[in-house]
Motif scaffolding. Structure first.
Motif, PDB file in Angstrom:
ATOM      1  N   ASP A 129       0.858  -1.152   0.027  1.00 20.07           N
ATOM      2  CA  ASP A 129      -0.135  -0.069   0.157  1.00 20.07           C
ATOM      3  C   ASP A 129       0.671   1.277   0.019  1.00 20.07           C
ATOM      4  OD1 ASP A 129      -2.128  -1.482   0.102  1.00 20.07           O
ATOM      5  OD2 ASP A 129      -2.798  -1.204   1.980  1.00 20.07           O
ATOM      6  N   ASP A 130       0.575   2.243  -0.829  1.00 19.56           N
ATOM      7  CA  ASP A 130       1.514   3.290  -1.051  1.00 19.56           C
ATOM      8  C   ASP A 130       0.570   4.419  -0.974  1.00 19.56           C
ATOM      9  OD1 ASP A 130      -0.035   3.516  -3.068  1.00 19.56           O
ATOM     10  OD2 ASP A 130       1.838   3.438  -4.705  1.00 19.56           O
ATOM     11  N   VAL A 131       1.402   5.708  -0.428  1.00 16.31           N
ATOM     12  CA  VAL A 131       0.915   7.229  -0.511  1.00 16.31           C
ATOM     13  C   VAL A 131       0.959   8.084  -1.690  1.00 16.31           C
ATOM     14  CG1 VAL A 131       1.193   9.033   1.032  1.00 16.31           C
ATOM     15  CG2 VAL A 131       1.571   6.810   1.961  1.00 16.31           C
ATOM     16  N   ASP A 132      -0.234   8.165  -2.132  1.00 17.38           N
ATOM     17  CA  ASP A 132      -0.290   8.915  -3.524  1.00 17.38           C
ATOM     18  C   ASP A 132      -1.268  10.343  -3.001  1.00 17.38           C
ATOM     19  OD1 ASP A 132       1.249   7.577  -5.396  1.00 17.38           O
ATOM     20  OD2 ASP A 132      -0.500   6.330  -5.696  1.00 17.38           O
ATOM     21  N   THR A 133      -1.964  10.146  -1.992  1.00 13.64           N
ATOM     22  CA  THR A 133      -2.819  11.390  -1.876  1.00 13.64           C
ATOM     23  C   THR A 133      -2.801  11.674  -0.085  1.00 13.64           C
ATOM     24  OG1 THR A 133      -4.840   9.996  -1.635  1.00 13.64           O
ATOM     25  CG2 THR A 133      -4.355  10.761  -3.560  1.00 13.64           C
ATOM     26  N   TRP A 134      -3.429  12.597   0.342  1.00 15.30           N
ATOM     27  CA  TRP A 134      -3.243  12.737   1.900  1.00 15.30           C
ATOM     28  C   TRP A 134      -4.424  11.953   2.171  1.00 15.30           C
ATOM     29  CZ3 TRP A 134       0.583  14.566   4.064  1.00 15.30           C
ATOM     30  CH2 TRP A 134       1.002  15.497   3.456  1.00 15.30           C
ATOM     31  N   ASP A 135      -5.580  11.261   1.511  1.00 11.50           N
ATOM     32  CA  ASP A 135      -6.265  10.296   1.959  1.00 11.50           C
ATOM     33  C   ASP A 135      -5.612   8.982   2.212  1.00 11.50           C
ATOM     34  OD1 ASP A 135      -8.648  12.152   2.007  1.00 11.50           O
ATOM     35  OD2 ASP A 135      -9.442  11.362   0.162  1.00 11.50           O
ATOM     36  N   ASP A 136      -4.743   8.853   1.286  1.00  9.33           N
ATOM     37  CA  ASP A 136      -3.931   7.518   1.511  1.00  9.33           C
ATOM     38  C   ASP A 136      -3.317   7.686   2.797  1.00  9.33           C
ATOM     39  OD1 ASP A 136      -5.190   6.568  -1.034  1.00  9.33           O
ATOM     40  OD2 ASP A 136      -3.087   7.354  -2.052  1.00  9.33           O
ATOM     41  N   ALA A 137      -2.730   8.591   3.066  1.00  9.27           N
ATOM     42  CA  ALA A 137      -1.631   8.733   4.057  1.00  9.27           C
ATOM     43  C   ALA A 137      -2.722   8.745   5.340  1.00  9.27           C
ATOM     44  CB  ALA A 137      -1.065  10.318   4.299  1.00  9.27           C
ATOM     45  N   THR A 138      -3.842   9.267   5.369  1.00  9.12           N
ATOM     46  CA  THR A 138      -4.528   9.069   6.516  1.00  9.12           C
ATOM     47  C   THR A 138      -4.776   7.692   6.774  1.00  9.12           C
ATOM     48  OG1 THR A 138      -5.422  11.316   6.366  1.00  9.12           O
ATOM     49  CG2 THR A 138      -6.790   9.944   7.818  1.00  9.12           C
ATOM     50  N   VAL A 170       0.117   7.802   8.133  1.00  8.71           N
ATOM     51  CA  VAL A 170       1.188   8.267   7.577  1.00  8.71           C
ATOM     52  C   VAL A 170       0.920   9.950   7.925  1.00  8.71           C
ATOM     53  CG1 VAL A 170       2.811   9.087   5.887  1.00  8.71           C
ATOM     54  CG2 VAL A 170       1.865   6.767   5.978  1.00  8.71           C
ATOM     55  N   SER A 171       1.768  10.720   8.279  1.00  8.25           N
ATOM     56  CA  SER A 171       1.729  12.189   8.608  1.00  8.25           C
ATOM     57  C   SER A 171       2.753  12.908   8.133  1.00  8.25           C
ATOM     58  CB  SER A 171       1.365  12.365  10.105  1.00  8.25           C
ATOM     59  OG  SER A 171       2.609  12.183  10.891  1.00  8.25           O
ATOM     60  N   ARG A 172       2.710  14.340   7.893  1.00  4.83           N
ATOM     61  CA  ARG A 172       3.835  15.111   7.979  1.00  4.83           C
ATOM     62  C   ARG A 172       4.725  15.128   9.301  1.00  4.83           C
ATOM     63  NH1 ARG A 172       2.407  20.114   4.557  1.00  4.83           N
ATOM     64  NH2 ARG A 172       0.141  19.693   3.805  1.00  4.83           N
ATOM     65  N   GLN A 173       6.036  15.555   8.786  1.00  4.87           N
ATOM     66  CA  GLN A 173       7.013  15.656   9.880  1.00  4.87           C
ATOM     67  C   GLN A 173       6.483  16.777  10.983  1.00  4.87           C
ATOM     68  OE1 GLN A 173      11.054  15.750   9.505  1.00  4.87           O
ATOM     69  NE2 GLN A 173      10.943  15.001   7.392  1.00  4.87           N
ATOM     70  N   GLY A 174       6.572  16.631  12.134  1.00 14.55           N
ATOM     71  CA  GLY A 174       6.093  17.598  13.029  1.00 14.55           C
ATOM     72  C   GLY A 174       4.590  17.529  13.432  1.00 14.55           C
ATOM     73  N   SER A 175       3.895  16.803  12.845  1.00 14.92           N
ATOM     74  CA  SER A 175       2.627  16.617  13.168  1.00 14.92           C
ATOM     75  C   SER A 175       2.176  15.599  13.828  1.00 14.92           C
ATOM     76  CB  SER A 175       1.610  16.725  11.691  1.00 14.92           C
ATOM     77  OG  SER A 175       1.940  15.599  10.957  1.00 14.92           O
TER      78      SER A 175
END
Length: 204
Positions: free
Chosen positions: A186-195, A199-204
């Protein structure tokens, strides 16, 4: 098993607003760090993409030409960098791994298990991960180093590497699909994927 590792960390991340996937966080580490951990044991490793910042000692970096020329061009750049660094000492097998799969370690381990078992897949030009529902992921695969170089040369001579897909690069090779654990590719292409993947931004 002797292998070299080629980590793809480029791309525009356009659906992430330009935030580099390599610097996203999962379980306390960047996705790039997790990809490097998944390739532990490699004789040599190269990260292909923009300046990744501090890397473990000995890890090489390079960039595809032109920048953002696509995954086939990035693989070609990584192959060339490993060849310059290792020359005749190149490992017989090269791991190609995208940096946007937070659970890539599970996929790599499953592929290594098959290759070490010496079954029919091990006799092919390479093995790539496929999810239990049948989605192939060529950017999680082990490929014969000579076969990968041949594929790069043939594509460059026939139509060019810029803009070419990984499937186009591998089309002439005998690559076997190996089923890996659910979620491993499973990979991260969109912020929906990240959620969905935690997966998150650094510092969040």
């Amino acid at each position: 098993m002797q292998f070299d590792a080629l980590i793809l960390a480029g791309g525009r991340s356009s659906r992430l607003g330009g935030v580099p996937k390599s610097q996203l966080m999962y379980d306390g580490a960047t996705l790039l760090a997790r990809s490097l951990a998944a390739s532990a044991g490699a004789d040599a490793a190269v990260v292909v993409g923009p300046d990744p910042g501090t890397l473990p000692p000995g890890v090489l970096t390079c960039r595809e030409e032109p920048a953002f020329a696509g995954p086939a061009a990035a693989i070609a750049a990584g192959v060339a960098a490993l060849d310059r660094h290792r020359g005749p000492l190149r490992a017989p097998v090269t791991l190609v791994l995208a940096c946007d799969m937070p659970k890539a370690l599970e996929a790599v381990a499953a592929l290594q298990l098959v290759l070490s078992g010496g079954g029919p897949e091990a006799a092919a030009d390479g093995v790539m991960a496929v999810s239990p529902d049948g989605r192939k992921q060529p950017l999680a695969g082990f490929y014969g180093t000579a076969a990968l170089q041949r594929a790069v040369d043939e594509l460059e001579n026939s139509g060019g590497l810029t803009g070419a897909s990984v499937f186009a690069l591998l089309a002439r090779l005998d690559v076997r699909a190996v089923t890996v654990p659910a979620g491993a590719t499973d990979d991260v292409d969109t912020w929906d994927d990240a959620t969905a993947l935690g997966v998150s931004r650094q510092g969040s």
